[in-house]
Design a protein around this motif. Structure first.
Motif, short mmCIF file in Angstrom:
data_model
loop_
_atom_site.label_atom_id
_atom_site.label_comp_id
_atom_site.label_asym_id
_atom_site.label_seq_id
_atom_site.Cartn_x
_atom_site.Cartn_y
_atom_site.Cartn_z
N GLY A 137 33.41 -7.12 21.23
CA GLY A 137 34.48 -7.31 22.19
C GLY A 137 36.00 -7.17 21.73
N ARG A 138 36.19 -6.42 20.82
CA ARG A 138 37.46 -6.31 20.04
C ARG A 138 37.58 -4.61 19.93
NH1 ARG A 138 38.49 -9.37 14.92
NH2 ARG A 138 36.82 -8.15 14.04
N LEU A 139 39.03 -4.29 19.76
CA LEU A 139 39.17 -3.12 19.63
C LEU A 139 39.82 -2.77 18.22
CD1 LEU A 139 39.22 -0.39 21.41
CD2 LEU A 139 41.52 -0.99 21.90
N LEU A 140 39.14 -2.14 17.43
CA LEU A 140 39.51 -2.12 16.14
C LEU A 140 39.89 -0.78 15.46
CD1 LEU A 140 36.41 -3.80 14.49
CD2 LEU A 140 38.59 -4.80 14.88
N LEU A 141 41.09 -0.65 14.84
CA LEU A 141 41.54 0.97 14.21
C LEU A 141 40.34 1.32 13.24
CD1 LEU A 141 43.63 2.74 14.01
CD2 LEU A 141 44.52 1.55 12.23
N ALA A 142 39.78 2.38 13.46
CA ALA A 142 38.90 3.02 12.81
C ALA A 142 39.41 4.17 11.98
CB ALA A 142 37.65 3.66 13.57
N GLU A 143 40.38 4.76 12.50
CA GLU A 143 41.04 6.13 11.58
C GLU A 143 42.42 6.21 11.80
OE1 GLU A 143 39.53 10.31 10.31
OE2 GLU A 143 39.49 9.92 12.63
N ARG A 144 43.30 6.19 11.02
CA ARG A 144 44.69 6.65 11.23
C ARG A 144 45.01 7.97 10.49
NH1 ARG A 144 49.32 2.51 12.03
NH2 ARG A 144 48.84 3.03 13.93
N VAL A 145 45.64 9.06 10.90
CA VAL A 145 46.02 10.24 10.29
C VAL A 145 47.65 10.18 10.66
CG1 VAL A 145 45.74 12.47 9.96
CG2 VAL A 145 43.66 11.15 10.23
N ALA A 146 48.35 10.33 9.46
CA ALA A 146 49.91 10.58 9.88
C ALA A 146 49.91 12.29 9.92
CB ALA A 146 50.57 9.64 9.01
N VAL A 147 50.45 12.75 10.72
CA VAL A 147 50.85 14.21 10.77
C VAL A 147 52.42 14.14 10.90
CG1 VAL A 147 50.42 16.29 12.19
CG2 VAL A 147 48.55 14.70 11.95
N CYS A 148 52.81 14.93 9.82
CA CYS A 148 54.54 14.95 9.72
C CYS A 148 54.66 16.24 10.35
CB CYS A 148 55.01 14.97 8.32
SG CYS A 148 54.62 13.43 7.55
N ASP A 149 55.93 16.25 10.74
CA ASP A 149 56.52 17.54 11.59
C ASP A 149 56.99 18.31 10.44
OD1 ASP A 149 56.39 16.32 14.31
OD2 ASP A 149 58.27 15.50 14.21
N SER A 150 57.21 17.98 9.37
CA SER A 150 57.82 19.08 8.21
C SER A 150 56.59 19.13 7.24
CB SER A 150 58.99 18.52 7.79
OG SER A 150 59.41 19.39 6.62
N THR A 151 56.69 20.37 6.55
CA THR A 151 55.50 20.49 5.48
C THR A 151 56.31 20.17 4.06
OG1 THR A 151 56.06 22.73 5.29
CG2 THR A 151 54.40 22.46 6.57
N VAL A 152 57.76 19.69 4.14
CA VAL A 152 58.28 19.51 3.04
C VAL A 152 58.26 17.94 2.96
CG1 VAL A 152 60.31 19.49 1.78
CG2 VAL A 152 59.63 21.43 3.21
#
Length: 72
Positions: free
Chosen positions: A48-63
């Protein structure tokens, strides 16, 4: 953090993208833009709850500054 954008809304899981911006304040008081990008999140329904299963941070810069001490 910006407003989340739901990219998938299913019975078992929800996926969303949320833009972020990180500012860094230097010892001199100067503020610099450190990083921008988006979190790609996947949530699952459990008990009955919503749980964070995965988080990926995608940056705009490669530096990325080598002084990054805390994860985005």
């Amino acid at each position: 953090l910006g407003m989340p954008y739901i990219t998938l809304c299913g019975q078992a899981a929800i996926e969303a993208r949320t833009p972020f911006m990180v500012a860094r304040i230097m010892a001199t008081g100067q503020t610099e833009l450190f990083a921008t990008g988006a979190y790609h999140d996947r949530f699952v329904r459990e008990g009955g709850r919503l749980l964070l299963a995965e988080r990926v941070a995608v940056c705009d810069s490669t530096v990325t500054d080598t002084l990054l001490a805390l994860p985005l």
